[in-house]
Design a protein around this motif. Structure first.
Motif, PDB file in Angstrom:
ATOM      1  N   TRP A   1       0.840  -1.194   0.000  1.00  0.00           N
ATOM      2  CA  TRP A   1       0.000   0.000   0.000  1.00  0.00           C
ATOM      3  C   TRP A   1       0.877   1.246   0.000  1.00  0.00           C
ATOM      4  CZ3 TRP A   1       0.279   3.720   3.820  1.00  0.00           C
ATOM      5  CH2 TRP A   1       0.926   3.357   5.017  1.00  0.00           C
ATOM      6  N   GLY A   2       0.340   2.313  -0.569  1.00  0.00           N
ATOM      7  CA  GLY A   2       1.095   3.555  -0.614  1.00  0.00           C
ATOM      8  C   GLY A   2       0.314   4.658  -1.294  1.00  0.00           C
ATOM      9  N   PRO A   3       0.764   5.892  -1.189  1.00  0.00           N
ATOM     10  CA  PRO A   3       0.073   7.023  -1.823  1.00  0.00           C
ATOM     11  C   PRO A   3       0.128   6.935  -3.337  1.00  0.00           C
ATOM     12  CG  PRO A   3       2.214   7.708  -0.977  1.00  0.00           C
ATOM     13  CD  PRO A   3       1.987   6.321  -0.471  1.00  0.00           C
ATOM     14  N   ASP A   4      -0.804   7.607  -3.974  1.00  0.00           N
ATOM     15  CA  ASP A   4      -0.931   7.524  -5.428  1.00  0.00           C
ATOM     16  C   ASP A   4       0.360   7.873  -6.164  1.00  0.00           C
ATOM     17  OD1 ASP A   4      -3.501   6.915  -4.825  1.00  0.00           O
ATOM     18  OD2 ASP A   4      -4.369   8.811  -5.477  1.00  0.00           O
ATOM     19  N   LYS A   5       1.056   8.900  -5.703  1.00  0.00           N
ATOM     20  CA  LYS A   5       2.251   9.348  -6.408  1.00  0.00           C
ATOM     21  C   LYS A   5       3.349   8.285  -6.405  1.00  0.00           C
ATOM     22  CE  LYS A   5       4.337  11.752  -2.450  1.00  0.00           C
ATOM     23  NZ  LYS A   5       4.870  13.061  -1.966  1.00  0.00           N
ATOM     24  N   SER A   6       3.342   7.412  -5.407  1.00  0.00           N
ATOM     25  CA  SER A   6       4.337   6.343  -5.346  1.00  0.00           C
ATOM     26  C   SER A   6       3.908   5.089  -6.090  1.00  0.00           C
ATOM     27  CB  SER A   6       4.631   5.969  -3.886  1.00  0.00           C
ATOM     28  OG  SER A   6       5.193   7.046  -3.184  1.00  0.00           O
ATOM     29  N   MET A   7       2.578   4.957  -6.282  1.00  0.00           N
ATOM     30  CA  MET A   7       2.046   3.712  -6.838  1.00  0.00           C
ATOM     31  C   MET A   7       1.491   3.861  -8.251  1.00  0.00           C
ATOM     32  SD  MET A   7       2.661   1.933  -4.110  1.00  0.00           S
ATOM     33  CE  MET A   7       1.772   0.386  -4.119  1.00  0.00           C
ATOM     34  N   THR A   8       1.606   5.035  -8.836  1.00  0.00           N
ATOM     35  CA  THR A   8       1.061   5.243 -10.177  1.00  0.00           C
ATOM     36  C   THR A   8       1.770   4.368 -11.198  1.00  0.00           C
ATOM     37  OG1 THR A   8       0.620   6.888 -11.883  1.00  0.00           O
ATOM     38  CG2 THR A   8       2.607   7.198 -10.593  1.00  0.00           C
ATOM     39  N   ARG A   9       1.016   3.924 -12.209  1.00  0.00           N
ATOM     40  CA  ARG A   9       1.538   2.998 -13.220  1.00  0.00           C
ATOM     41  C   ARG A   9       2.077   3.717 -14.464  1.00  0.00           C
ATOM     42  NH1 ARG A   9      -0.701  -2.454 -13.097  1.00  0.00           N
ATOM     43  NH2 ARG A   9      -1.935  -2.811 -11.211  1.00  0.00           N
ATOM     44  N   ASP A  10       2.202   5.014 -14.405  1.00  0.00           N
ATOM     45  CA  ASP A  10       2.605   5.773 -15.595  1.00  0.00           C
ATOM     46  C   ASP A  10       4.115   5.900 -15.763  1.00  0.00           C
ATOM     47  OD1 ASP A  10       3.242   7.472 -13.544  1.00  0.00           O
ATOM     48  OD2 ASP A  10       1.926   9.114 -14.175  1.00  0.00           O
ATOM     49  N   GLY A  11       4.866   5.112 -14.989  1.00  0.00           N
ATOM     50  CA  GLY A  11       6.322   5.171 -15.070  1.00  0.00           C
ATOM     51  C   GLY A  11       6.947   6.108 -14.055  1.00  0.00           C
ATOM     52  N   LYS A  12       6.115   6.928 -13.401  1.00  0.00           N
ATOM     53  CA  LYS A  12       6.626   7.885 -12.417  1.00  0.00           C
ATOM     54  C   LYS A  12       6.480   7.387 -10.976  1.00  0.00           C
ATOM     55  CE  LYS A  12       5.456  11.820 -15.391  1.00  0.00           C
ATOM     56  NZ  LYS A  12       4.670  13.087 -15.503  1.00  0.00           N
ATOM     57  N   GLY A  13       5.764   6.282 -10.812  1.00  0.00           N
ATOM     58  CA  GLY A  13       5.568   5.736  -9.469  1.00  0.00           C
ATOM     59  C   GLY A  13       6.769   4.902  -9.039  1.00  0.00           C
ATOM     60  N   ARG A  14       7.571   5.448  -8.179  1.00  0.00           N
ATOM     61  CA  ARG A  14       8.830   4.775  -7.806  1.00  0.00           C
ATOM     62  C   ARG A  14       8.584   3.411  -7.161  1.00  0.00           C
ATOM     63  NH1 ARG A  14      11.844   4.698  -3.166  1.00  0.00           N
ATOM     64  NH2 ARG A  14      10.372   6.133  -2.175  1.00  0.00           N
ATOM     65  N   ILE A  15       7.626   3.338  -6.256  1.00  0.00           N
ATOM     66  CA  ILE A  15       7.348   2.073  -5.576  1.00  0.00           C
ATOM     67  C   ILE A  15       6.695   1.075  -6.533  1.00  0.00           C
ATOM     68  CG2 ILE A  15       6.165   0.965  -3.659  1.00  0.00           C
ATOM     69  CD1 ILE A  15       8.529   2.775  -2.899  1.00  0.00           C
ATOM     70  N   PHE A  16       5.779   1.561  -7.361  1.00  0.00           N
ATOM     71  CA  PHE A  16       5.167   0.650  -8.325  1.00  0.00           C
ATOM     72  C   PHE A  16       6.210   0.075  -9.273  1.00  0.00           C
ATOM     73  CE2 PHE A  16       3.543  -0.182 -12.569  1.00  0.00           C
ATOM     74  CZ  PHE A  16       2.658  -1.205 -12.289  1.00  0.00           C
ATOM     75  N   ASN A  17       7.127   0.905  -9.710  1.00  0.00           N
ATOM     76  CA  ASN A  17       8.165   0.413 -10.617  1.00  0.00           C
ATOM     77  C   ASN A  17       8.964  -0.712  -9.963  1.00  0.00           C
ATOM     78  OD1 ASN A  17       7.354   2.335 -12.457  1.00  0.00           O
ATOM     79  ND2 ASN A  17       8.977   3.798 -11.942  1.00  0.00           N
ATOM     80  N   GLY A  18       9.274  -0.533  -8.687  1.00  0.00           N
ATOM     81  CA  GLY A  18       9.991  -1.582  -7.965  1.00  0.00           C
ATOM     82  C   GLY A  18       9.151  -2.832  -7.791  1.00  0.00           C
ATOM     83  N   LEU A  19       7.870  -2.640  -7.491  1.00  0.00           N
ATOM     84  CA  LEU A  19       6.958  -3.778  -7.349  1.00  0.00           C
ATOM     85  C   LEU A  19       6.822  -4.542  -8.657  1.00  0.00           C
ATOM     86  CD1 LEU A  19       4.059  -2.179  -5.267  1.00  0.00           C
ATOM     87  CD2 LEU A  19       5.467  -4.107  -4.543  1.00  0.00           C
TER      88      LEU A  19
END
Length: 331
Positions: free
Chosen positions: A180-198
């Motif tokens: 779980w995390g805030p939108d800015k970290s989890m966005t799928r548009d390439g800018k989400g740092r945590i999503f990219n790692g996930l």
């Protein structure tokens, strides 16, 4: 039928005829009136019934409120009644959303309280074992058990989990990982740092671990639950939600029975003001005491976790979701 003087109908018979004509006209008028009245009633009946229903519901509500003040609504209010786990989506686009149900769940706290008891064997008996963030098993088996079914981690703990992935993730084949995390970290548009790692980790471990994340709607729901339960908006009250908050909500949606191990109640630190239990069981004793941290955060004005407030809320939820607290017991 005519009068003897030729003037027309006889007076008596003429009056009778007039009466019959008038009566017939009155009968026809009355029939039309009744028919129109019935027709109007039929046309307005749905609206009338709806209005009466509202009045009846209001009356019942008032009677209930006057007879008792007990809140019988579920806590927390469900995100989706028909699909409780909606909003937990797979990190990989070609995989479906979370679908998991457990009869008995063991939710293991990261608190140093778990070291005061050897509950590992009991924990392992649960259908599903839930752990949080980077809390390890290796070296603590007799206290926390050996199995892990679900691991819930915050955006701030993801890097720690990633570094220990061999022990925390790969070691548990078939593990369900929820981030779980805030939108800015989890966005799928390439800018989400945590999503990219996930995403990178999910592709690497796709044969061993299913990785999920919360949608923005799910994140907003967690905030709304906090506001509903405490009367305070999360952001304006300067509060950060804990991983325990997200984990408990998930457990209420996924488990028939929840056994929580090593979590203290909201009154614990008042009852034991000298308690020096460490905040995390897997960190050194010098990294801070649990009660000291809880009090400091609870009294902080901004950017703090309301651990004690959350425990008060969990106590309320326990009556609705068959939750029990062990080592220490809350009763």
């Amino acid at each position: 039928m005519f009068s003897e003087d030729g003037s027309g109908l006889m007076p008596a018979r003429r009056l009778l005829l007039i009466g019959l004509v008038a009566g017939f006209a009155l009968f026809v008028s009355f029939a039309v009136y009744v028919y129109q009245g019935e027709l109007k009633t039929q046309l307005w009946k749905p609206a009338l019934d709806a209005a009466l229903e509202k009045v009846n519901l209001r009356r019942i509500s008032n009677q209930s409120n006057s007879s008792t003040t007990q809140d019988v609504s579920p806590h927390p209010m469900p995100f989706n009644v028909t699909d409780p786990l909606s909003g937990y989506v797979n990190v990989l686009d070609d995989r479906g959303p979370l679908k998991l149900h457990c009869n008995v769940c063991a939710m293991v706290s990261s608190s140093g309280q778990v070291l005061n008891h050897e509950a590992g064997t009991e924990i392992d008996k649960a259908d599903c074992v839930i752990r949080m963030n980077d809390a390890p098993v290796t070296g603590f088996e007799k206290h926390v058990g050996t199995r892990t079914t679900i691991r819930v981690a915050s955006h701030t703990s993801f890097q720690l989990v990633n570094k220990k992935k061999a022990d925390l993730l790969v070691k548990n084949k078939g593990l369900t990982f929820v981030a779980w995390g805030p939108d800015k970290s989890m966005t799928r548009d390439g800018k989400g740092r945590i999503f990219n790692g996930l995403s990178k980790l999910a592709k690497e471990l796709k044969d061993d671990v299913d990785m999920y994340m919360l949608t923005p709607q799910r994140m907003a729901y967690a905030d709304k639950v906090f506001e509903n339960e405490t009367g305070k908006p999360r952001q304006s009250s300067g509060s950060f939600l804990s991983t325990g908050w997200f984990t408990m909500i998930l457990a209420t949606e996924m488990c028939d029975q929840i056994k929580v191990y090593g979590m203290i109640s909201d009154e614990y630190c008042k009852k034991y003001p000298q308690d020096e239990t460490r905040y995390h069981y897997y960190t050194s004793p010098g990294n801070g005491h649990e009660c000291d941290l809880y009090k400091r955060h609870e009294n902080g004005r901004k950017n703090v976790h309301r651990f004690i407030t959350e425990k008060t809320v969990f106590s309320r939820w326990a009556t609705f979701h068959n939750v029990s607290f062990h080592f220490p017991s809350w009763h």
